[in-house]
Scaffold this active site. Structure first.
Site, PDB file in Angstrom:
ATOM      1  N   HIS A 325      42.069  44.000  41.501  1.00 39.26           N
ATOM      2  CA  HIS A 325      43.167  43.815  41.510  1.00 39.26           C
ATOM      3  C   HIS A 325      43.474  43.227  40.118  1.00 39.26           C
ATOM      4  O   HIS A 325      42.664  43.114  39.389  1.00 39.26           O
ATOM      5  CB  HIS A 325      43.554  42.242  42.801  1.00 39.26           C
ATOM      6  CG  HIS A 325      43.065  41.227  42.487  1.00 39.26           C
ATOM      7  ND1 HIS A 325      44.194  39.804  41.973  1.00 39.26           N
ATOM      8  CD2 HIS A 325      42.177  40.303  42.683  1.00 39.26           C
ATOM      9  CE1 HIS A 325      44.194  39.072  42.211  1.00 39.26           C
ATOM     10  NE2 HIS A 325      43.099  39.293  42.260  1.00 39.26           N
ATOM     11  N   GLU A 372      47.702  41.558  45.561  1.00 42.34           N
ATOM     12  CA  GLU A 372      46.460  40.580  45.977  1.00 42.34           C
ATOM     13  C   GLU A 372      46.719  39.026  46.279  1.00 42.34           C
ATOM     14  O   GLU A 372      47.325  38.416  47.189  1.00 42.34           O
ATOM     15  CB  GLU A 372      45.356  41.064  44.967  1.00 42.34           C
ATOM     16  CG  GLU A 372      43.726  40.262  45.768  1.00 42.34           C
ATOM     17  CD  GLU A 372      43.795  39.056  45.531  1.00 42.34           C
ATOM     18  OE1 GLU A 372      42.610  38.414  46.482  1.00 42.34           O
ATOM     19  OE2 GLU A 372      44.250  37.835  45.275  1.00 42.34           O
ATOM     20  N   ASP A 401      36.750  41.427  42.320  1.00 39.66           N
ATOM     21  CA  ASP A 401      37.817  41.160  42.105  1.00 39.66           C
ATOM     22  C   ASP A 401      37.840  40.176  40.776  1.00 39.66           C
ATOM     23  O   ASP A 401      37.048  40.347  39.169  1.00 39.66           O
ATOM     24  CB  ASP A 401      38.228  39.750  43.473  1.00 39.66           C
ATOM     25  CG  ASP A 401      39.692  38.991  42.409  1.00 39.66           C
ATOM     26  OD1 ASP A 401      39.260  38.486  42.204  1.00 39.66           O
ATOM     27  OD2 ASP A 401      39.585  38.955  44.169  1.00 39.66           O
TER      28      ASP A 401
END
Ligand SMILES: [Zn+2]
Length: 661
Positions: A325, A372, A401
């Site tokens: 993200h 996200e 992430d």
């Protein structure tokens, strides 16, 4: 988070590096990761804001400059943003005299973090509202914490809760507080968790300074993933039951020290004491007024997606997805843009290979998710939009992430991918020790709960998923101090771990795309189920004294184990026979994960379809194994628990059959 050991300290060596793989490993560069991170963190880029769109265009243009086909995909979602700063005030116990007004603002400590956003102390999906009442300390705000308060006879109705961060997802703290009739909630960062009790404070060290505020979403993430406002048909739960009805705000410990030190009443138990220099009491005692003023609005967010086509006449339709993200609560140097920097270097490296004539067997899809932080909005929208195709063709979903907060490799995955990750780790060196990463990492792994973008792929669609990062001391999560300067002075000053992350994560994807035989290992999966997950859920039922029968599930686990050993012996035959027709074998190897899903979903949270993994309903971050059974054991309903056992047993037995061909 509970971590599981691998079946064996050893693992079989994977294939030697192919020419393309060897070439790939040469491409990622620390300096380029640094430059990407510098750009991405030069402006706040909260989902749906102009700064976010700028980063989307940046990623798009980078993908295109590497020769990849790339597009921005808009998704329309519900977001919240502060209209004006929240307030929190402490009064004398009778509510008449103002004692302290919280600053709710992050200090200017960092030349790369000077922005009005340092005053945006708000939580995504908190409603606008105000509340006044006596203050009660609720520890982490978990189910057990509230059970304790109720048992102690503490009057919670109409009171304001103050909870520390940690242990469970923040949205579930709000759910628990409102369920107990509380009027509002303050969530603060205790220095025991990520402040001075851990070490030096930023900017002298990596830990949270007293003004550091942890933003975040308070959506009830364990009930459904994705945009909570997208309609009841997706989650089976209406918007009002997916977000708080009471005002909720975050606070640094520089403010919280005032509120907590004025609470009188019974002393909190020893395990509830934090690191502030006084005894924590439960209350009620002091009186507090809090107010939030947030707007809820519908807007577009922007996923950026790059496609590399597969070239195999049959398996070229299948593809591997690598996702990260891009949206951040402010600058997001660690979370998530260390991952974006690595993903861009991977994209460049794949581009270099393509220019050199590389023809990947399967496709590769690189995704830069948006939204996200509010609740996996972009990835879930993508997963639901392309569900039919993903179910047929997605070989695996690989997530980064946060990519780098320090030097230790941390891995979260479905067990069928563990061997593949270990074999890949053996081919990439730790930049500081010079050892293969497989030496630095002992092969232990976490199971997948929630909290990042793999959720829709694994939990809703049954796509095998894995996630990795280089972990370390990191105390500035979701604060303005998660900045470029933090990364350059604390996390990865040389950006070598960014480079290593691009190498290992990109190689995990490349191997899956090019493999003649997909490197899934179902023996490892069967071992984990029979050794860990199944005994755990049986123990939970025993502890709860719930009369349920696990025979069907233990039998199904044996069926699965037998299917696993059958397919692994076929894999071995295929390795030894270059003429073996691998098409059917490969499709079974990656489609088997789909069979773990129950189309009806988990009881009372039907969006989650996987019967073996889901976020723990009461925790939100950690995973439950056999989540449907765990949920129903906790409700104490033996009939429904038995129904959940049947659902999981059916799934496991289906996987066993699917693998036995
Ligand atoms: Zn993140």
């Amino acid at each position: 988070m509970e971590s599981f050991p691998p079946m064996s300290a050893d693992f079989p060596a994977g294939p030697a590096l192919s020419d393309a793989e060897a070439a790939f490993l040469q491409v990622p560069e620390a300096e380029r990761c640094r430059a990407h991170l510098k750009y991405l963190t030069s402006l706040p880029h909260v989902a749906g804001t102009p700064g976010d769109y700028e980063t989307a265009e940046y990623v798009l243009n980078q993908f295109k400059s590497f020769g990849l086909d790339a597009v921005i995909q808009n998704e329309t979602v519900l977001l919240t943003a502060p209209v004006e700063a929240a307030s929190a005030k402490l009064y004398s116990a009778d509510g008449t005299t103002l004692v302290y007004a919280a600053a709710l603002s992050e200090d200017l400590l960092d030349p790369t973090a000077d922005t009005p956003y340092r005053n945006h102390s708000f939580l995504g999906y908190s409603p606008t509202g105000s509340a006044a009442g006596p203050l009660v300390y609720v520890n982490y705000g978990s189910t057990e914490d509230f059970e304790y308060l109720v048992a102690q006879g503490v009057n919670l109705t109409g009171a304001i809760a103050i909870a520390r961060y940690g242990s469970i997802f923040r949205g579930l703290k709000a759910l628990n507080a409102q369920t107990h009739g509380m009027a509002g909630l303050i969530i603060y960062s205790d220095p025991s968790d990520d402040g001075y009790a851990q070490g030096q404070l930023y900017p002298n060290g990596p830990w949270r300074p007293e003004s550091g505020i942890q933003r975040g979403s308070v959506v009830f993430n364990s009930l459904c993933g994705g945009d909570p406002g997208r309609g009841v048909d997706k989650c089976g739960i209406p918007l009002e039951d997916l977000i708080p009805s009471i005002p909720v705000l975050p606070m640094g410990y520089g403010d919280a020290v005032q509120f907590l030190s004025h609470i009188v009443g019974a002393p909190a138990p020893a395990s509830w004491q934090g690191a502030l220099p006084f005894q924590y009491n439960i209350g009620p005692g002091a009186f507090a007024r809090i107010a939030t003023n947030n707007t809820q609005y519908t807007t577009d967010i922007w996923n950026v997606v790059a496609y590399i086509n597969g070239t195999d006449p049959v398996e070229g339709e299948d593809y591997v997805i690598l996702g990260n993200h891009r949206d951040a609560w402010v600058y997001g140097a660690v979370d998530p843009n260390s991952g974006t920097a690595a993903l861009l270097e991977i994209a460049r490296a794949y581009g270099v290979l393509l220019q050199g004539g590389w023809q990947p067997k399967r496709g590769l899809v690189l995704t830069s998710w948006d939204g996200e932080e509010y609740g996996l909005l972009g990835s879930t929208a993508f997963g639901e939009r392309f569900a039919d195709d993903l179910i047929l063709h997605a070989v695996a979903y690989l997530n980064i992430d946060t990519a780098v907060m320090g030097p230790q490799l941390w891995v979260t995955l479905v067990p069928s991918l563990l061997t593949h990750f270990r074999q890949t780790a053996a081919l990439v060196k730790d930049p500081v020790t010079g050892n293969p990463l497989s030496v630095e990492w002992d092969g232990s792994y976490d199971i997948m709960g929630s909290g990042s973008d793999y959720t829709v792929f694994l939990d809703a669609l049954g796509v095998a998923s894995g996630d990795l990062l280089f972990g370390g001391a990191y105390g500035v999560y979701h604060s303005v101090f998660d900045s470029f300067n933090w990364m350059e002075t604390q996390g990865d000053p040389t950006f070598q771990y960014h480079e290593a992350c691009a190498q290992i994560f990109g190689l995990v994807g490349l191997r899956l795309a090019d493999a003649r035989i997909l490197p899934f290992n179902y023996t490892e999966y069967a071992y984990a189920i029979s050794t860990f997950y199944l005994p755990q859920v049986q123990q939970l039922a025993t502890d709860a004294k719930l009369p349920v029968d696990f025979t069907a599930l233990t039998n199904a686990a044996q069926q699965f184990a037998s299917g696993a050993s059958k397919i692994m012996s076929r894999v071995e035959q295929a390795y030894n026979n270059p003429n073996y027709n691998v098409v059917d074998l490969n499709s079974r190897l990656f489609l088997a994960e789909r069979q773990f899903t129950d189309p009806n979903g988990i009881i009372n949270r039907k969006w989650f379809k996987h019967t073996v993994f889901a976020p723990d309903r009461e925790n939100g971050y950690d995973a439950s194994s056999f989540p449907g059974i765990v949920d129903m054991i906790r409700t104490g309903n033996a009939t429904l628990a038995q129904q959940a056992i049947t659902s999981a047993a059916t799934a496991l037995s289906n996987v066993g059959t699917f693998l036995s061909y």
